[in-house]
Scaffold this motif. Structure first.
Motif, short mmCIF file in Angstrom:
data_model
loop_
_atom_site.label_atom_id
_atom_site.label_comp_id
_atom_site.label_asym_id
_atom_site.label_seq_id
_atom_site.Cartn_x
_atom_site.Cartn_y
_atom_site.Cartn_z
N GLY A 1 0.66 -1.36 0.14
CA GLY A 1 0.10 0.07 -0.01
C GLY A 1 0.81 1.16 -0.04
N GLY A 2 2.01 1.13 0.14
CA GLY A 2 3.01 2.18 0.20
C GLY A 2 3.29 2.73 -1.37
N LYS A 3 4.36 3.57 -1.30
CA LYS A 3 4.76 4.16 -2.70
C LYS A 3 6.02 4.75 -2.52
CE LYS A 3 2.73 8.64 -2.16
NZ LYS A 3 1.65 9.86 -2.76
N PHE A 4 6.84 4.61 -3.79
CA PHE A 4 8.15 5.31 -3.77
C PHE A 4 7.96 6.75 -4.65
CE2 PHE A 4 11.58 6.53 -6.76
CZ PHE A 4 12.71 6.76 -5.86
N VAL A 5 8.67 7.70 -3.92
CA VAL A 5 8.44 9.14 -4.59
C VAL A 5 9.85 9.58 -4.85
CG1 VAL A 5 7.58 11.56 -4.48
CG2 VAL A 5 6.36 9.90 -3.47
N GLY A 6 10.19 9.72 -6.15
CA GLY A 6 11.63 10.35 -6.59
C GLY A 6 11.92 11.61 -5.92
#
Length: 221
Positions: A162-167
């Motif tokens: 449910g998480g995410k990577f943000v550059g």
């Protein structure tokens, strides 16, 4: 009755007195040598005229200073048709040139030891003012929006369900390789600290961006 004064002794006395007076009048604080930078009574002497590039680089706090040198006349005449950028990794400084003349000298931060910035001759391949983010480095958030990794590598670090990577944001992006190296605004400590890119000081980056174009030479040394 006054004793008779020996003329020879009188001449020697007067000669010594004149020598003393001459030495006292002639002596004084030594003048700074205009041909070198040095110390006089603990004060650093900068031999160059204030406002010149030579004076700026001869300052005792160069190159670690956050100060920016600008030759306003040269800078005003600088454009993508005559500009060139030099990145000096030893000094951690960038130089914007106009036909070989320094228009601006500003702080940068290049790649740290584990992620060195490659030296060489390049040219700007792409410019993007905003909305540019790294696809390799950034932050990982969980499902609730909390940061779980503030220095994440998208190729090796896992993302929670449910998480995410943000550059990482890279405004004023100026690409110099197709493998992800470029100049952009970022944190600029006075030592190498990036993942390979050339972080450019926020007070200088917009000017550099406006004075270069696709094809502008960039030398990293």
């Amino acid at each position: 009755m006054n004793p008779q004064i020996n003329p020879r002794h009188l001449r020697l006395f007067l000669l010594a007195l004149c020598s003393f007076c001459f030495a006292s009048c002639a002596s004084g604080p030594p003048t700074a040598n205009p041909n070198q930078t040095g110390n006089y009574e603990g004060v650093t002497v900068n031999p160059y005229s204030p406002g010149t590039y030579a004076h700026f680089t001869a300052s005792s706090n160069y190159p670690k200073t956050y100060s920016i040198y600008k030759n306003q006349a040269v800078l005003a005449a600088t454009s993508p048709s005559n500009s060139k950028v030099i990145i000096d990794m030893q000094l951690q400084r960038g130089m914007l040139l106009n036909d070989g003349v320094v228009a601006m000298d500003y702080p940068v931060s290049t790649g740290k030891r584990a992620f060195p910035t490659p030296s060489g001759d390049y040219s700007i391949l792409e410019k993007k003012r905003s909305n540019k983010r790294s696809n390799l480095y950034g932050k990982i958030y969980d499902a609730e929006g909390n940061v779980t990794n503030s220095n994440a590598d998208s190729t090796t670090d896992s993302i929670p369900e449910g998480g995410k990577f943000v550059g990482a944001s890279m405004p004023y992006w100026m690409r110099i390789t197709w493998t992800g190296i470029g100049m952009h605004q970022g944190s600029v400590p006075r030592y190498p600290a990036s993942h390979g890119c050339i972080r450019t000081y926020y007070k200088a980056v917009s000017t550099v961006f406006s004075k270069v174009g696709v094809g502008t030479p960039v030398v990293v040394r």
